[in-house]
Design an enzyme around this catalytic site. Structure first.
Site, PDB file in Angstrom:
ATOM      1  CB  SER A 145      41.612  20.275 112.235  1.00 16.22           C
ATOM      2  OG  SER A 145      41.226  19.501 111.099  1.00 16.22           O
ATOM      3  CE1 TYR A 173      45.786  17.680 112.557  1.00 14.86           C
ATOM      4  CE2 TYR A 173      43.630  17.083 111.689  1.00 14.86           C
ATOM      5  CZ  TYR A 173      44.648  18.009 111.839  1.00 14.86           C
ATOM      6  OH  TYR A 173      44.520  19.255 111.286  1.00 14.86           O
TER       7      TYR A 173
END
Length: 263
Positions: free
Chosen positions: A149, A162
């Site tokens: 990401s 995350y």
């Protein structure tokens, strides 16, 4: 896309289902690999989601199987990989698309949540690589594509677990890439930016509506729009193909240039 052909290859796609109606990154990647000629093993924690992807590929005449697996469970991952390798004789492409988020910084997020996200986003890729690599090494070739990401290198929202887990995935990717480069293995990561996929609509609590969230995210990208699952899938196909034969250990941003500007 036949210039990026995968004819005769076996591609194992973890996270091949979609979390809601529409096209998620893993679902699009599985279909894209099949269209390029691969036999695709579409795997998801939800067998129904995996079967939906299987049905799409089968309707187009592609070679595909569906399976379910909890990628945080070592035995499930090992048994599935062993079964695929035993029946097909090889695994050429490993695509890791499993991931999840939990809103909150280190103060707000619980320890339980932090560990769960680390397992889901990072330990899962460790396990799939651990059990797939021996089969790739046996044949002297293999391509691993991990979906990370933009949040692994840029602060986007307060998602401590995350961000940390995806940053770890980048380094895991490079570790595999360098250690096994002379054994015919390539490992690369894709860093999607703001993508308009089903999972993004599930983390829109800070916005008045899904459309407000989409507009806000689009406004933060240089092109003024979000990407799609097909943008990620096409990058994955390139990295999995021989066209990327000298590309190894790369963390490729697929973000419209967002990583090039100040956060």
């Amino acid at each position: 896309m036949k210039q990026f052909a995968l004819d005769g290859r076996v591609a194992v796609v973890f996270g091949a289902g979609s979390s809601g109606p529409g096209w998620g990154n893993g679902k699009a990647a599985a279909v894209t690999f099949a269209r390029a000629g691969a036999t695709v093993i579409a795997i998801d924690i939800s067998l129904d989601a995996a079967e939906e992807t299987r049905a799409i590929i089968a309707s187009e005449g592609g070679h595909v199987e569906a399976a379910n697996c909890d990628v945080t469970q070592s035995k499930q991952v090992r048994d599935l990989i062993d079964n695929v390798a035993r029946r097909h004789g090889r695994i050429d492409v490993l695509h890791n698309n499993v991931g999840g988020t939990s809103l909150g910084g280190v103060v707000e997020e619980s320890e339980e949540s932090f560990r769960r996200i680390l397992d889901l986003n990072l330990t899962s890729a460790f396990l799939t690589c651990k059990y797939t690599l021996p089969y790739m090494l046996r044949h002297g070739r293999g391509a691993i594509v991990n979906v990370s990401s933009l949040a692994s290198i840029r602060y986007l929202y307060p998602y401590a677990s995350y961000q940390a887990s995806k940053a770890g995935l980048n380094q895991l990717t490079q570790s595999v890439a360098i250690q096994h480069a002379r054994q015919g293995i390539r490992a690369n990561a894709i860093l999607p930016g703001f993508m308009d996929t089903p999972i993004t609509t599930q983390v829109s609590g800070q916005y008045e509506s899904t459309e407000a969230m989409r507009a806000a995210r689009a406004a933060r990208t240089p092109p003024g729009r979000q990407g799609t699952a097909w943008d990620v899938a096409n990058a994955a196909l390139f990295l999995a193909s021989d066209a990327a034969g000298f590309i190894n250990g790369v963390c490729l941003s697929v973000d419209g240039g967002q990583s090039c500007v100040a956060a």
